[in-house]
Structures are given as structure tokens and as C-alpha cells.
Design a protein around this motif. Sequence first.
Motif, PDB file in Angstrom:
ATOM      1  N   MET A  15     -18.944  87.211  17.842  1.00 27.71           N
ATOM      2  CA  MET A  15     -20.387  87.400  18.023  1.00 27.71           C
ATOM      3  C   MET A  15     -20.684  88.743  18.687  1.00 27.71           C
ATOM      4  SD  MET A  15     -21.425  83.608  19.390  1.00 27.71           S
ATOM      5  CE  MET A  15     -20.879  82.126  18.500  1.00 27.71           C
ATOM      6  N   ASP A  16     -19.875  89.117  19.663  1.00 26.22           N
ATOM      7  CA  ASP A  16     -20.067  90.415  20.324  1.00 26.22           C
ATOM      8  C   ASP A  16     -19.960  91.564  19.335  1.00 26.22           C
ATOM      9  OD1 ASP A  16     -20.610  89.635  22.922  1.00 26.22           O
ATOM     10  OD2 ASP A  16     -18.501  89.512  23.484  1.00 26.22           O
ATOM     11  N   HIS A  35     -25.520  90.244  25.325  1.00 25.52           N
ATOM     12  CA  HIS A  35     -24.068  90.157  25.455  1.00 25.52           C
ATOM     13  C   HIS A  35     -23.674  89.455  26.753  1.00 25.52           C
ATOM     14  CE1 HIS A  35     -22.534  92.524  22.083  1.00 25.52           C
ATOM     15  NE2 HIS A  35     -23.494  93.413  22.289  1.00 25.52           N
ATOM     16  N   THR A  80     -21.673  84.172  24.011  1.00 17.19           N
ATOM     17  CA  THR A  80     -21.063  84.810  22.843  1.00 17.19           C
ATOM     18  C   THR A  80     -19.544  84.794  22.959  1.00 17.19           C
ATOM     19  OG1 THR A  80     -21.178  86.978  23.901  1.00 17.19           O
ATOM     20  CG2 THR A  80     -23.035  86.342  22.513  1.00 17.19           C
ATOM     21  N   SER A 106     -13.380  91.708  23.237  1.00 15.42           N
ATOM     22  CA  SER A 106     -14.446  92.310  22.423  1.00 15.42           C
ATOM     23  C   SER A 106     -14.284  93.818  22.351  1.00 15.42           C
ATOM     24  CB  SER A 106     -15.812  91.958  23.014  1.00 15.42           C
ATOM     25  OG  SER A 106     -16.019  90.558  23.004  1.00 15.42           O
TER      26      SER A 106
END
Length: 523
Positions: free
Chosen positions: A214-215, A205, A210, A260
Motif C-alpha cells: 500500500m505504501d 502513510h 498501510t 517500504s
Amino acid sequence: MIENLPFYLSLVIAIVLLIMLANKIKVAYPVVLVIAGLLMSFIPELPVLHIDPEIIFYIFLPPLLYEAAWSISWKELWRWRRIISSFAFVVVFLTALSVAFFANYFIPGFSLALGFLLGGIVSPPDAVSANAILKFVKVPKSMSSILEGESLLNDASSLIIVQFALLAVGTGQFIWYDAATNFGWMLIGGVGIGLLVGYIFMKAHKYLPTDTNMDIILTLVAPFMMYIAAEEVHSSGVLAVVSGGLLLSNKRHSFLSSSSRLRGINVWQSLVFLLNGLVFLLIGLDLPEITSGLEGVSISVAIGYGLLVTAVLILVRILAAYGAILVTLVMRNFIQVAQYENPGYKTPLIMGWSGMRGVVSLAAALLIPVSINGHPFPQRNLILFITFIVILTTLLLQGLTLPYLIKKMKIKSFITYLPDEEANQHIRTGLAKHTIQHLNEHYSTQFQQNKVLQQIAVKWDENMTSDADLEIPNDIKFIYLELLNEQRQWLLAKNKEDQNFDEDIIRKHLYKIDLEEEKLRFF
């Protein structure tokens, strides 16, 4: 599979409607879903559902445990570590042992090994049931923290017992030093692998390029990787997910962006909502499969065995709750413990009564092989049926009466935090002082010359009571983002150093800062 797709979709819609009904009538939704599943199982021509235990353990359990690990307060988990450990390991073992002796004495054909197997299956209380019930009543933070912490660990201890009992039934012997070695590896290996995999994901991460999507995908994959990695080396997948989840949860602000964190909360809440709904509905729907294999004993007699085992479970847990409090009161004279006062008779009674069983017990029962050493596994169908009766009885009996009992008892907390209003005011004032001090120390020239920074200072000086949005120029945004990060670090340090604050209050303010940072990206 495809031909039953409309049926599965209708189950999802039914779950939503049934939980709406549960909220309306103020009954914990696991109770409503299990009853609805039972009633649906009597509908003619309904597809017969088979609960594959591997689906429960590899698909349902990892994300549910992972989300619970992210939600729980590490501060509370550490504060109550002794009593949580005693309930999650010692009480589970004593419960399994009590059921083993009871089954061996009262149920024909049950050896001690089979009784220990049954005890390991039905010993762990279900976290989802307790949490769903506690939503409708006000309970002290200390009690809810202990119940949440226990539920994170007791599945691991019970599954370890089940594995050893299955081995004893298959071989006809129990070698204690082998069992102790394997037990140690399952604990140490599970925790170690969870931390290792969690650390790898944390670095991924942090250092890979990212974005928010994506996270979130990585957080969805992480619990499955932890569980599978641990199970592949024959350690505890449950402990791996819990330990890895706790690590990532405790470090979330160091490797996840505010976007995120905010969007991930919504994704995880929806996923866990669906998984929890499905597992309880499936318990009721699995009734035809459970009863179809019951042979050699009448249903009425099997129900009687199930009710007696349920009584043993409830009694042992209540006695263990009083025993844990007694031991704590004695040991506080020799070591430092979190509890400083006698909680009386009410708290142990509520703790003992909060022992509803759930889908992990049913999945563990389904893990029993149909045959062993070329012969049918002894008492498999009866163990499965007794497990079902235990789950159903505890959910209905304890699940429906626990809210009333809690309201009637009016329990007081072991630990007194600052009242919410006072805590919020203290945090707002502290954040304001810290922000203005940071501005004066690092941006004194801009602070004196820029009206936007002065308006920001006024906003914080008013203790964050102003909701008016400020038009912030691009050249000032990076300063404001740094201020928000400073406030975040101040809150995290406050939570770690000051034991007078409930972590839930701290998390609410952290959430507000994430919202402010997210808003800044769009305006």
C-alpha cells in the motif's frame, strides 16, 4: 491500439537491448535511443507514432520529476540555491529572450511573440541526458548537484514562458501586470499545493494501517495527484511535484517503514528506467510526423534555422554560466554564498556545455494548437521542426563530446568533503560510540546480563566491520530495533548539522540500517 500491442512490447525489449549497447560502448543511452528511434522511423510499414503532449505532461513528467526530487540531496539543493535559481529561472528567461530576438530578426514571418514562444520551448536543458552522461565520468559533487537542482525547476519556468507566449500570440498583446500576477500565482500556488498534497500523503502513510504494498502504491499515486491538483487551479504542476517530492523525501524516515523504503527503491528505479527509455526512443520515432507538416520552407533551410537556434542556445548558456560565477564572486563580498573560491574558466564552460534538450521541449512544442481564432497557428510546423533539430543536435553534439571535455578539463570541486574512506570510518566510529552509550544508559541491566546484547556491542565496537549474523532472541529484538532507530536518527542529525559529509555517504549508511532491520524481520 490492441493490434499494435506487439509493436509496443517490442519497443520495450528494444529499449533494454539498446541501453545494454549504450553501456557496452560507454555512450549515454539517450543518444543511442534517439539515433535508434530515427533509424527505426525509416522502416517501411512501421506504425506512425503520435506523441500526445498530454501523455508526456500527465503520465511521464510527474513520476520522473518526483523520483528526481527523492534522489536529490536537500543539503546540496539548499547550499547551491542561489546559482540553481539563477539557472532555472533567470537563465531560462534570458535564453528565451535571446531566441526571440534572433528568430524575429533572421527567420521570416517570426514576430517577437512567436520567437519568445520558440525560446520558451527550447530553453530548458534535459536532466536525464546530463545525468546519463555524468555516469561515465567523475565530476565534482558541486557541479552534479547544481545540474540536478536546475533540472528540477527549469521545466516549470520554461512552461510558464510558453503559456504567456501562447496568450500573447492569440491576443496580440502582452499585459505585464497580468503576467506578473499569473506568474506569482503559478510559483506560489504550485509550491503550496505540492506541499499540501505531500503533507496529506505523509499523514496517510503515517496514520493509516498501510503495509508495504500500500505504501508503494501511494508513492506511485502521489506525483499524479500533486500535478493534477496544481494544474486544475492553473498553477505550476511541475513545481507542485518537485516541492511535494522534496517534502516527502526529506521526511521519508518518519512515515515509511524500512520495508517500504527498500522495496520502493526497486519499483521506482524500474519505472523510471522504462519511462526514460520510452521518451528518448519516441523522440526519434516521431520524425515522420514532424517532417510531414513542414510546408512553405525547404527541409534544408529549416535545418539551418534549427542549427542557428542551437548555436544561440549554447552561446547564451555558456555566457550565462560565466556571468553567474562573476556575480557570485562579486556578491560574496556582501552576502554569504556557498562558493568561496574562483572556479576558473573550466567549470562555467562545462556548465554551459551541459545543456542537452529533451522530451519536455518536444512536448511543449506539440502543445501549440493547430489553429487559433479560426486561423492556422502561425509557424507551428516550423517551430516543431526547429525544436526537433535543437533536441537532436544538442544530444549528439554536446552529449557525445561532454564526457571527453570533462575528462580533459579535470575540474575541481567548489566544496571539499571528507574523502569517502575517512567519512565512512568517522561514521562507523560515531555509530559505535552512540550505540554503546545508548545501551549503557537505557539497558544497563540487560547489557550486563545478556550475551546477545554484549555480542551486538562488540559488533558495533568493531566499527561495523563484522558481517556475521547474530542469532537474536525475540525478547532482545525490540531492543535491537530501537538501537537501529537510534543509529538512524544519529545519521540524520549528522547529515543536518555537519557540512563536511556528502549526503550520499549518509544515505548509504541509512540504507545499510534499513537492510539490517529488514533482515531482522526474517531471521
